[in-house]
Design a protein around this motif. Structure first.
Motif, mmCIF file in Angstrom:
data_model
loop_
_atom_site.group_PDB
_atom_site.id
_atom_site.type_symbol
_atom_site.label_atom_id
_atom_site.label_comp_id
_atom_site.label_asym_id
_atom_site.label_seq_id
_atom_site.Cartn_x
_atom_site.Cartn_y
_atom_site.Cartn_z
ATOM 1 N N UNK A 1 0.947 -4.888 19.253
ATOM 2 C CA UNK A 1 2.248 -4.427 19.735
ATOM 3 C C UNK A 1 2.872 -3.364 18.837
ATOM 4 N N UNK A 2 2.207 -2.975 17.759
ATOM 5 C CA UNK A 2 2.760 -1.993 16.832
ATOM 6 C C UNK A 2 2.358 -0.583 17.254
ATOM 7 N N UNK A 3 2.872 0.411 16.530
ATOM 8 C CA UNK A 3 2.492 1.792 16.787
ATOM 9 C C UNK A 3 1.030 2.001 16.409
ATOM 10 N N UNK A 4 0.454 3.078 16.899
ATOM 11 C CA UNK A 4 -0.959 3.352 16.640
ATOM 12 C C UNK A 4 -1.224 3.509 15.150
ATOM 13 N N UNK A 5 -0.311 4.193 14.452
ATOM 14 C CA UNK A 5 -0.479 4.402 13.013
ATOM 15 C C UNK A 5 -0.454 3.074 12.258
ATOM 16 N N UNK B 1 0.832 -1.190 0.000
ATOM 17 C CA UNK B 1 0.000 0.000 0.000
ATOM 18 C C UNK B 1 0.865 1.238 0.000
ATOM 19 N N UNK B 2 0.231 2.384 0.243
ATOM 20 C CA UNK B 2 1.000 3.624 0.337
ATOM 21 C C UNK B 2 2.056 3.530 1.426
ATOM 22 N N UNK B 3 1.680 2.898 2.533
ATOM 23 C CA UNK B 3 2.638 2.618 3.604
ATOM 24 C C UNK B 3 3.074 1.170 3.495
ATOM 25 N N UNK B 4 4.293 0.939 3.057
ATOM 26 C CA UNK B 4 4.820 -0.413 2.906
ATOM 27 C C UNK B 4 5.213 -0.971 4.277
ATOM 28 N N UNK C 1 -5.220 -2.954 10.831
ATOM 29 C CA UNK C 1 -6.444 -3.514 11.428
ATOM 30 C C UNK C 1 -7.699 -2.795 10.950
ATOM 31 N N UNK C 2 -7.636 -1.478 10.813
ATOM 32 C CA UNK C 2 -8.839 -0.712 10.497
ATOM 33 C C UNK C 2 -9.037 -0.492 9.004
ATOM 34 N N UNK C 3 -7.956 -0.448 8.233
ATOM 35 C CA UNK C 3 -8.079 -0.143 6.811
ATOM 36 C C UNK C 3 -7.905 -1.351 5.911
ATOM 37 N N UNK C 4 -6.861 -2.128 6.139
ATOM 38 C CA UNK C 4 -6.551 -3.214 5.204
ATOM 39 C C UNK C 4 -7.219 -4.532 5.576
ATOM 40 N N UNK C 5 -7.290 -4.856 6.859
ATOM 41 C CA UNK C 5 -7.852 -6.149 7.267
ATOM 42 C C UNK C 5 -9.311 -6.316 6.874
ATOM 43 N N UNK C 6 -10.196 -5.296 7.037
ATOM 44 C CA UNK C 6 -11.585 -5.479 6.580
ATOM 45 C C UNK C 6 -11.680 -5.794 5.096
#
Length: 323
Positions: free
Chosen positions: A38-42, A22-25, A48-53
């Protein structure tokens, strides 16, 4: 079982790839860290909120469309017996168009409800018109194609009569897309499809018996009309629920059962069909996102292109077999 396991493994592999790109690799470690919290909020928001759904919706909806196509192809005993061909997808599109254009509503709930009602209403109409001392597969396909043609004409009229911005919204929905899908949009449809996949698994025995012919099925204690109606209802909702969320997506319901059949050499299980449908839709979505011209396209663009090629191939094979 081996084919199903291989397909599930391949689906999980491209699902992981879909969570990474994605835009963020992201790396594999970043993805698992986000899933475990355990990752950062971003990073967690992106995964979890954008790619997983999107990834889960592609897997579950693809499985539902594949099984829906398998049910219709078994009932009609024809590789063209698919919700795309018979017209149930067109009915869902008509229901959504009426909500978008006539009521001028762009809410997700309204469009989803319209698509669901349109698909079920179309199925009932086709079943009634095709019923004559039972429901024969060929008659179901012919009536379905006729109803689909009428609905496509109605859809064109609705688009031409509407305002430009409303028509653009309706046309964009009609391509079929998983872009921007959220948990709130995907979860009801995914739960519905999972429930109906379990119902289809329970009804797999009557489906297999009916493939042997009406006389053989009745001799084995199968109540034909009741079983046919129940299977058609399950298959229609398995098509309408994904369509209500992402719009009409072609090719998957048509091709997944036949491709799985060629791998397994057996039509005795819906499991490989579900796995193949999940693999095809998720793979097409990732292709639409990353490979074609480097831009994010609706998944329906990819599946429609592949579906047209596949349909020509099926017709060519049938014509060659007949000659």
């Amino acid at each position: 079982m081996l084919v199903t396991a291989i397909l599930l493994g391949a689906t999980l592999a491209i699902a992981l790839f879909g969570l990474m790109v994605g835009t963020l690799q992201l790396s594999v470690h970043d993805v698992f860290a986000a899933l475990s919290g355990e990752a950062t909020k971003m990073t967690r928001t992106v995964v979890v909120e954008w790619r997983l759904p999107r990834v889960l919706a592609a897997i579950i909806f693809g499985a539902g469309l594949g099984v829906s196509g398998a049910i219709f192809q078994s009932l009609t005993r024809n590789p063209l017996g698919s919700p795309d061909i018979i017209g149930f997808t067109s009915g869902s599109y008509t229901g959504a168009l009426i909500v978008i254009i006539v009521s001028k509503s762009t809410s997700f709930v309204g469009i989803a409800a319209g698509a669901l009602i349109g698909g079920i209403t179309t199925a009932i109409l086709i079943y009634i018109l095709a019923f004559r001392k039972g429901t024969q597969g060929f008659r179901l396909i012919i009536v379905g194609i006729a109803i689909s043609t009428i609905l496509n004409s109605l859809n064109s009229v609705l688009l031409l009569k509407s305002k430009a911005e409303v028509a653009f919204t309706a046309a964009a929905w009609g391509v079929g897309s998983l872009n921007g899908i959220s948990w709130a949009q995907a979860l009801p449809g995914m739960l519905t499809v999972v429930l109906l996949l379990m119902c289809a698994a329970v009804m797999s025995r009557p489906l297999r018996e009916m493939e042997l012919g009406e006389d053989a099925a009745k001799s084995h204690g199968i109540r034909m009309e009741r079983s046919q109606l129940a299977l058609i209802l399950v298959a229609v909702v398995l098509t309408a629920a994904p369509t209500a969320v992402m719009g009409p997506v072609s090719f998957v319901a048509l091709a997944a059962p036949q491709i799985a059949l060629r791998f397994t050499k057996s039509a005795q299980s819906l499991a490989p069909v579900a796995a193949m449908g999940a693999f095809l839709l998720l793979g097409a979505d990732i292709v639409a996102q990353r490979i074609i011209t480097g831009m994010i396209l609706p998944v329906g663009v990819v599946t429609l292109s592949l579906g047209g090629i596949y349909l020509v191939w099926v017709l060519f094979r049938q014509a060659r077999s007949a000659s």
